[in-house]
Design an enzyme around this catalytic site. Structure first.
Site, PDB file in Angstrom:
ATOM      1  N   ALA A 573       0.867  -1.218  -0.126  1.00 19.18           N
ATOM      2  CA  ALA A 573       0.034   0.075   0.135  1.00 19.18           C
ATOM      3  C   ALA A 573       1.058   1.158   0.047  1.00 19.18           C
ATOM      4  CB  ALA A 573      -1.088   0.032   1.251  1.00 19.18           C
ATOM      5  N   TYR A 574       2.059   1.237   0.672  1.00 22.17           N
ATOM      6  CA  TYR A 574       2.944   2.397   0.971  1.00 22.17           C
ATOM      7  C   TYR A 574       3.617   2.583  -0.356  1.00 22.17           C
ATOM      8  CZ  TYR A 574       6.819   5.236   3.010  1.00 22.17           C
ATOM      9  OH  TYR A 574       7.671   6.213   3.342  1.00 22.17           O
ATOM     10  N   SER A 575       4.259   1.420  -0.891  1.00 22.18           N
ATOM     11  CA  SER A 575       5.108   1.546  -2.040  1.00 22.18           C
ATOM     12  C   SER A 575       4.177   2.135  -3.229  1.00 22.18           C
ATOM     13  CB  SER A 575       5.866   0.285  -2.462  1.00 22.18           C
ATOM     14  OG  SER A 575       6.536  -0.087  -1.223  1.00 22.18           O
TER      15      SER A 575
END
Ligand code: ZN
Length: 684
Positions: A573-575
């Site tokens: 989700a972050y990347s």
């Protein structure tokens, strides 16, 4: 005007402390002196450096502010050495300054006030001088001769307008020598001198003479500005319009050098601008040379005509501004002897009936001084209108005051400006970690910083610290949820109102949810996109709008992550969301280059210091994933880098500062890692 002398505070003080006490009393009342104006002195017997007794004079140092002065700001001069000058017929400003410097009794004391000679030539123990609004009202009107005689009879002498210096000092000295019974001297278009055998007597007479002026004005005409038309639009709409127009105005007045605006819609200003005579009265000229130095000769008056049509208002602003610059240039050319190049021709005070007043300055403090002073200009005009018709200095006197070599000299000895002086920055996620360090670093280089964060009170605390360290108005705290369009709109409206625009955006706020993609909650995925992608889109769009309205270029720095070029498992989700942020940055660089706006990316990694991103649960989770203890996690990350060094938030801030500054003026679309060297994350 109330006499505030308190014997319980003053009795028992030594003479210099009594002088400090009187100076602070006068300085605390802005209707007597504003920001650096006025001065006071005492004459005593002191031991010189040889131990011999000598007549001495203590006087306010040049450039200090009466309300906050302390003992060390009063230089001490040998009075006996000064007095032979009274016999001279003339003396240039430069010779006077050199001479007085040689009369100083202490090495390294501040430069004495430019009005030192005038104090020296008055044969009294203590002297007080102010630029009292009420007294200036009595001198700045077409009927001043009879008005002054009505108010003071033969208790005062009136001396014509001359710039401070030898000639004015000698004229005042002679007037008092010829009539020693006087209580004071009124200087036309300037202010009041009183004196006494001790400090209290000088103060008492000062307050008494100013009070007489106030009482006389109070009995004058009530409707001083003519009829008040209901031009003022209502509160919130007025603010919205002011925030819409701020960047356009800032862009125009910053053409030669950057400025910060201050918006003011206080009742006194609105009443003046909405009055029948406001425009004419504002164009007559400054109240005193002291006002002029901050406000210039005239304010810019903009009649918005159709308040509902933004394009028409902007056209009116543009037209009025060009006219102002044309008139200033013509006035300069008419009076100059080519001794000094033209100063920037843009207004310091901008009045728009129905909307408010903007003042300009090199920083928020300077813009505030201009605003404070213009309030007093309005007071002086009101007082003058109560007893006659307002009048001002001649155009030549105004020129001689604005281009006074001693005043211009101050500019040349001012320390060089810092790298981000005159700039306004907005940093998101700035209440902690990297964002906080960036906000503090930009402020330390002279920027005004809008400190924004989801946690509004923490943002306020960071802003308060920045102000305490860097000075008045240098930061504001604003609550901001970057994923909420309304919250973003509000934060940018606050920025427009507070400073008139924006030059630098550091888009930093982010979150780092962890979880394998097959186990990730949709809500975590969505929240990551909302903050790490859409959040950057929302703030960048608003920033670019302001920068385009100003037409002064700009710099935007996105805080990315090592995970963009080198994603990590369980950071899906972050990347993904941060990769989208970087693509947004690159497209923005394509779209804004032609407007002089640079867009760059900084990719930090593994910065734990003060970080909200690295929550306790994330630390525990990552430590477990790498098979190390939580305490060893930071070292684990450093050890896997090429440089094997701890990466600090200050390292990121330094890179952001470089990209924000003119040193990176030829760089856009770049990505710079600040990660200690992670070869998988080399930008390519
Ligand atoms: Zn003065």
């Amino acid at each position: 005007m109330e006499n505030l002398w308190d014997p319980t505070k003053a009795n028992g003080l030594d003479e210099l402390d009594k002088l400090v006490y009187m100076t602070n009393l006068i300085g605390a009342d802005s209707s007597l002196v504003v920001w650096g104006g006025g001065n006071t002195s005492i004459k005593t017997i002191e031991k010189d450096f040889m131990g011999n007794e000598a007549p001495a004079m203590w006087i306010k140092g040049s450039g200090s502010d009466m309300k906050s002065m302390v003992r060390s700001q009063f230089p001490r001069l040998n009075h006996e050495n000064i007095m032979p000058l009274f016999e001279r017929d003339d003396m240039s400003d430069e010779d006077m300054v050199d001479y007085l410097e040689r009369c100083l009794m202490d090495a390294h004391s501040p430069r004495p006030s430019i009005e030192t000679l005038l104090h020296a030539f008055l044969p009294f123990m203590s002297v007080a001088h102010s630029h009292a609004d009420a007294v200036v009202s009595l001198t700045n009107n077409d009927d001043s001769v009879s008005v002054l005689s009505d108010v003071y009879g033969d208790r005062i002498a009136v001396v014509d307008y001359y710039r401070p210096g030898f000639k004015l000092s000698k004229l005042v000295g002679l007037a008092v020598k010829n009539s020693p019974h006087l209580d004071g001297v009124v200087l036309m278009n300037h202010g009041l001198f009183t004196w006494g055998n001790d400090t209290k007597e000088a103060y008492d007479k000062h307050i008494s003479l100013v009070t007489k002026a106030e009482e006389y004005i109070a009995k004058g005409r009530p409707s001083v500005f003519g009829l008040i038309s209901p031009r003022a639009i209502e509160g919130e709409n007025r603010k919205t319009l002011a925030s819409t127009l701020g960047p356009y105005i800032r862009g125009l007045v910053s053409e030669q050098q950057g400025t910060v605006l201050r918006y003011d819609s206080s009742a006194a200003v609105v009443e003046f601008m909405s009055s029948e005579k406001g425009q004419i009265l504002s164009s007559i000229g400054p109240a005193t040379p002291d006002h002029l130095i901050h406000t210039k000769r005239r304010p810019l008056w903009i009649d918005p005509v159709d308040i509902g049509n933004i394009d028409a208002i902007k056209a009116a602003i543009n037209e009025a501004m060009s006219q102002y610059v044309k008139e200033y240039t013509a006035w300069y050319q008419e009076h100059t002897l080519q001794e000094h190049p033209m100063l920037d021709p843009y207004p310091r005070v901008i009045l728009m009936p129905g909307v408010g007043m903007w003042t300009t300055g090199k920083d928020a403090h300077a813009a505030r001084i201009v605003a404070d002073i213009y309030h007093h200009t309005i007071n002086v005009i009101a007082g003058a209108q109560a007893v006659g018709e307002y009048s001002s200095l001649t155009a030549q006197d105004v020129y001689d005051a604005e281009y006074w070599p001693l005043e211009l000299y101050k500019l040349t000895i001012a320390p060089p400006e810092k790298e981000l002086a005159r700039k306004v920055a907005l940093v998101t996620g700035a209440a902690s970690g990297i964002g906080k360090t960036i906000a503090e670093r930009l402020a330390s280089e002279g920027a005004h910083v809008v400190v924004t964060d989801l946690d509004g009170s923490a943002a306020n605390a960071v802003a308060a610290d920045i102000v305490a360290t860097n000075g008045f108005g240098r930061a504001i705290g604003v609550e901001l949820d970057v994923s909420d369009p309304d919250s973003v709109a509000k934060a940018f409206e606050s920025t427009r109102l507070e400073y008139g625009g924006l030059d630098l955006l550091v888009s930093n706020a982010g979150i780092a949810p962890v979880g394998a993609i097959d186990k990730l909650d949709l809500s975590d995925w969505q929240r990551s996109l909302d903050i790490n992608t859409t959040g950057h889109f929302l703030v960048a769009a608003k920033a670019v709008q302001i920068m385009k309205e100003q037409d002064l270029g700009g710099s935007i720095v996105f805080i990315g992550t090592k995970n963009v070029p080198a994603p990590g498992a369980e950071f899906g989700a972050y990347s993904v969301s941060k990769a989208a942020e970087v693509q947004l940055a690159r497209v923005l660089a394509l779209e804004t280059g032609a407007s002089g706006i640079r867009v760059n990316i900084v990719n930090p990694d593994a910065i734990f210091e003060g970080s909200q991103l690295w929550s306790q649960s994330l630390r525990e989770e990552r430590a477990a994933a790498h098979g190390v203890s939580v305490d060893d996690l930071e070292t684990f990350y450093h050890e896997r880098t090429l440089l094997k060094r701890q990466v600090r938030s200050s390292d990121v801030a330094e890179t952001v500062l470089f990209l924000a500054s003119e040193r990176a003026s030829r760089t856009t679309g770049a990505m710079i890692p600040v990660d200690g060297g992670v070869k998988e994350a080399f930008p390519r």
